[in-house]
Design a protein around this motif. Structure first.
Motif, PDB file in Angstrom:
ATOM      1  N   THR A 118      -5.128   3.344  14.508  1.00 55.49           N
ATOM      2  CA  THR A 118      -3.803   2.828  14.165  1.00 55.49           C
ATOM      3  C   THR A 118      -3.892   1.896  12.970  1.00 55.49           C
ATOM      4  OG1 THR A 118      -3.071   2.970  16.469  1.00 55.49           O
ATOM      5  CG2 THR A 118      -1.828   1.513  15.022  1.00 55.49           C
ATOM      6  N   LEU A 119      -2.955   2.061  12.031  1.00 56.85           N
ATOM      7  CA  LEU A 119      -2.876   1.151  10.887  1.00 56.85           C
ATOM      8  C   LEU A 119      -1.432   0.733  10.680  1.00 56.85           C
ATOM      9  CD1 LEU A 119      -5.042   3.654   9.822  1.00 56.85           C
ATOM     10  CD2 LEU A 119      -5.448   1.816   8.201  1.00 56.85           C
ATOM     11  N   ASN A 120      -1.251  -0.538  10.306  1.00 63.53           N
ATOM     12  CA  ASN A 120       0.065  -1.032   9.902  1.00 63.53           C
ATOM     13  C   ASN A 120       0.102  -1.071   8.379  1.00 63.53           C
ATOM     14  OD1 ASN A 120       0.153  -1.519  12.645  1.00 63.53           O
ATOM     15  ND2 ASN A 120       1.141  -3.493  12.451  1.00 63.53           N
ATOM     16  N   VAL A 121       1.106  -0.436   7.797  1.00 59.87           N
ATOM     17  CA  VAL A 121       1.230  -0.396   6.336  1.00 59.87           C
ATOM     18  C   VAL A 121       2.537  -1.069   5.945  1.00 59.87           C
ATOM     19  CG1 VAL A 121       1.261   1.047   4.284  1.00 59.87           C
ATOM     20  CG2 VAL A 121      -0.058   1.779   6.282  1.00 59.87           C
ATOM     21  N   SER A 122       2.458  -2.022   5.023  1.00 57.84           N
ATOM     22  CA  SER A 122       3.650  -2.756   4.580  1.00 57.84           C
ATOM     23  C   SER A 122       4.397  -1.961   3.512  1.00 57.84           C
ATOM     24  CB  SER A 122       3.251  -4.123   4.017  1.00 57.84           C
ATOM     25  OG  SER A 122       2.612  -4.894   5.009  1.00 57.84           O
ATOM     26  N   LEU A 123       5.697  -1.802   3.720  1.00 58.65           N
ATOM     27  CA  LEU A 123       6.567  -1.138   2.738  1.00 58.65           C
ATOM     28  C   LEU A 123       7.973  -1.687   2.945  1.00 58.65           C
ATOM     29  CD1 LEU A 123       6.709   1.100   0.521  1.00 58.65           C
ATOM     30  CD2 LEU A 123       7.440   2.657   2.330  1.00 58.65           C
ATOM     31  N   ASP A 124       8.480  -2.420   1.963  1.00 55.11           N
ATOM     32  CA  ASP A 124       9.727  -3.156   2.167  1.00 55.11           C
ATOM     33  C   ASP A 124      10.947  -2.532   1.516  1.00 55.11           C
ATOM     34  OD1 ASP A 124       8.531  -5.375   3.670  1.00 55.11           O
ATOM     35  OD2 ASP A 124       7.489  -5.765   1.783  1.00 55.11           O
ATOM     36  N   SER A 125      10.754  -1.459   0.772  1.00 51.96           N
ATOM     37  CA  SER A 125      11.897  -0.731   0.209  1.00 51.96           C
ATOM     38  C   SER A 125      11.480   0.697  -0.076  1.00 51.96           C
ATOM     39  CB  SER A 125      12.390  -1.399  -1.081  1.00 51.96           C
ATOM     40  OG  SER A 125      13.450  -0.642  -1.643  1.00 51.96           O
ATOM     41  N   LEU A 126      12.434   1.612   0.073  1.00 52.60           N
ATOM     42  CA  LEU A 126      12.210   3.011  -0.269  1.00 52.60           C
ATOM     43  C   LEU A 126      12.702   3.318  -1.673  1.00 52.60           C
ATOM     44  CD1 LEU A 126      13.224   4.574   3.164  1.00 52.60           C
ATOM     45  CD2 LEU A 126      10.907   4.191   2.269  1.00 52.60           C
TER      46      LEU A 126
END
Length: 333
Positions: A118-126
Motif C-alpha cells: 500500500t502507498l499513499n500518493v499526494s495529489l491535490d488537483s486534477l
C-alpha cells in the motif's frame, strides 16, 4: 515493564503505529506543507543515519509497533532510501509510505521485494495548472501516470487530497469519479495549521461540506457508508458500482483522537506524540550517548493529551493563529 506498557497512554490508547520521517527535503514545494521562503534544514549531522533509524524503529517494534509508515519531506529523495526500506522490511511490521509520486516509478521492484503493498500518493488537483500552483513545480502528468502505474502493478493506492476552499473544493466530485473505473482510494484531508502555511479557518472544507457536495451529486441510495477500522482516521464511503472508494480525514472539524494509535519520529530524531503537539522528545542525542531511549518514549506517550494536544474544542483550535508547531515538511505527514 511489559511490552504493552511503554506505548500505552493514560487513556488506554495503545500506540502500535510509528510514522518515520526520513528527510526534511522534498522535490516539491506544496503551499500547505512548506513556507513560501523555504525552511531552515537541520544540519546533516542532526539527521538520523539509516542505522539509527533502524535501531529506534526496532525499539518501537519490540514494544508493540506493528505498522511503520515512511514519510518526509519526500522519503524517496533520500540517497539511502532504498537501503532504509530494505532494512526496515526485515522487521515484523506492515511497512508502507507516503510519497508525492514524482519518482515512485524507480522503486516499484524494491517495494515488491520488501513486501510493500500500500502507498499513499499526494495529489491535490486534477488540473495541471492548479497542481503547478500548489506544488510550485510542474509534475502533474508524471505523478498521475505513476498513480496509474502503481495500480496496474497491483499496489493498493490511496490518493491524498488536501482540500482548500476556493482552490480545489470544486474538484471533489472529479476526484470521487477517479474511483469509478480504478480501484483507487481517494482521501480528502481537511486543511490543517502548521508553521508558515497561512492557515485560516475560512480556507477549511469541512466534513459536513464535503458530504453535502457528495449528496448533491449522487443519489442517496448510491452512497454507501463503509465500516471503518478501530484506529482509522477516515470516514469511508463508496459510490455504488464504483471500483474504488473515497474517505474524509476531518482532523479539525471532527477529530478522531479516541482511536489514535500513532507516534511520529522526525528526521532529526524527535518524537511527537501528536501531530498538533508543539512539544517534542529527543531520542537521537541519548541514543548517540548509548543511553536507553525506552524511558523517554514512555514519558512522551504518557504525556499525550486526550484530544489534539489539549485543543479539545473547535473554538480553541480557531485561536491558534498559525500554531506553535513545525512546518509540515519537517514533521512528516
Amino acid at each position: 515493564m511489559t511490552k504493552s506498557n511503554i506505548l500505552t497512554d493514560t487513556f488506554g490508547r495503545k500506540h502500535n503505529y510509528l510514522r518515520i520521517s526520513l528527510t526534511e527535503r522534498c522535490n516539491l514545494r506544496c503551499t500547505y506543507c512548506m513556507p513560501a521562503d523555504g525552511i531552515q534544514l537541520s544540519p546533516k549531522d542532526h539527521i538520523m543515519t539509516y542505522e539509527e533509524i533502524f535501531t529506534i524503529a526496532k525499539q518501537f517494534v519490540d514494544h508493540g509497533v506493528t505498522k511503520i509508515r515512511l514519510t518526509g519531506g519526500e522519503p524517496l529523495v533520500r540517497k539511502d532510501a532504498a537501503q532504509i526500506i530494505e532494512k526496515l522490511s526485515s522487521l515484523p511490521v506492515q511497512l508502507t509510505l507516503t510519497t508525492n509520486g514524482v519518482i515512485v516509478d524507480k522503486f516499484i521492484e524494491l517495494f515488491k521485494k520488501c513486501g510493500i503493498k500500500t502507498l499513499n500518493v499526494s495529489l491535490d488537483s486534477l488540473d495541471s495548472q492548479k497542481n503547478k500552483e500548489i506544488t510550485r513545480r510542474q509534475y502533474f502528468k508524471k505523478v498521475y501516470n505513476n498513480i496509474i502505474l502503481l495500480v496496474n502493478q497491483g499496489f493498493n493506492v490511496k490518493v491524498n487530497c488536501v482540500l482548500m476552499k476556493g482552490f480545489n473544493d470544486n474538484e471533489i466530485i472529479d476526484f470521487i469519479n477517479l474511483s469509478k473505473d480504478l480501484p483507487l482510494h481517494v482521501r480528502f484531508i481537511e486543511f490543517m495549521p502548521f508553521d508558515g502555511n497561512q492557515w485560516k479557518m475560512d480556507k477549511l472544507v469541512s466534513l459536513k461540506e464535503i458530504l453535502s457536495e457528495v449528496h448533491s451529486n449522487f443519489k442517496k441510495e448510491d452512497i454507501i457508508k463503509l465500516e471503518d477500522a478501530p484506529n482509522d482516521t477516515t470516514k469511508s464511503y463508496q459510490i455504488k458500482n464504483y471500483q474504488g472508494t473515497f474517505a474524509i480525514i476531518s482532523s479539525v472539524t471532527n477529530p478522531f483522537c479516541d482511536g489514535c494509535n500513532r507516534v511520529r519520529l522526525t528526521a532529526n530524531g524527535q518524537i511527537k506524540n501528536c501531530l498538533f503537539s508543539s512539544s517534542e522528545s529527543d531520542l537521537l542525542t541519548p541514543l548517540r550517548k548509548g543511553k536507553s531511549i525506552a524511558p523517554i518514549i514512555e514519558k512522551a506517550v504518557k504525556a499525550k493529551f486526550k484530544i489534539r494536544s489539549g485543543m479539545d474544542t473547535l473554538d480553541k483550535f480557531k485561536r491558534i493563529d498559525g500554531h506553535n508547531n513545525r512546518s509540515m515538511i519537517t514533521i512528516g505527514g
